[in-house]
Design an enzyme around this catalytic site. Sequence first.
Site, PDB file in Angstrom:
ATOM      1  CE  LYS A   1      -1.182  10.358 -31.759  1.00 23.78           C
ATOM      2  NZ  LYS A   1      -1.288  10.925 -33.118  1.00 23.78           N
TER       3      LYS A   1
ATOM      4  NE  ARG B   1      -0.473   4.427 -36.122  1.00 22.81           N
ATOM      5  CZ  ARG B   1       0.340   4.746 -35.120  1.00 22.81           C
ATOM      6  NH1 ARG B   1      -0.095   5.550 -34.140  1.00 22.81           N
ATOM      7  NH2 ARG B   1       1.577   4.286 -35.077  1.00 22.81           N
TER       8      ARG B   1
END
Length: 260
Positions: free
Chosen positions: A204, A238
């Site tokens: 991210k 995740r």
Amino acid sequence: MGILNATPDSFYEGSRTTTDRDVLQKASQMLEEGATILDIGGYSTRPDADTISIEEEINRVVPTIESIKKEFPKSVISIDTFRSEVARAAVEAGADLINDVSGGNLDKKMFETVATLKVPYILMHMRGTPQTMKTLTNYENIIADIMTYFQERIIKLKSLGVNDIILDLGFGFAKTIEQNYFLLKNLSVFENLDLPILVGISRKSMIYKRLDIPVSEALNGTTILNTIALQNGAKILRVHDVKEAMQTIKILSYLGKEKD
């Protein structure tokens, strides 16, 4: 949890699958590398992502789920959606749990749908929508605000008979880079809710923008933050890169056993 996106516009190109062959190849690789859950998404929730219809989202995820379940019948699949109609269609196609980035905020029928379907539910914190969340990062006390958010929704879910709940703080969703790191540092506070914590920080912007690198080079930073997340109480990671995440889990598990 391995990320498998049935989308053409997810922020990390390596997670996109556009053909049945791509889907099965990626699913096979992730399962071989140790993934215990495959997370299937048909709607990109990256900042400023384009909106698609419910029908389009269903058309993307249902064939994907059916293909994986046919080839790998013992696989566990989560459907990454904030729409109750998509969630229902996905579970009917074989999905085992629902991963809702909106925490029920974007579809008021979601909680009742989860209760009816009797599947586990991943409750994530987010404000606004993927199109507006970047502007909604002002908090009086971010930990207290997210704690209250979870507590209110947990009570509502349990009142409907939903007891299998997983929490996700929503790194990158209505949070600045600084807020993301603050939450990761204080992740263990949310263990007080006595529910498993999922952390999704793979590749991210809190990594690649902080390091001033392209997303394609964010694996090392992801591994570092996944390590910190596990040390602070995360029970599910995740990730886009399953092999490296599993290696992280195995090494930390070994260290834990040695400590005992």
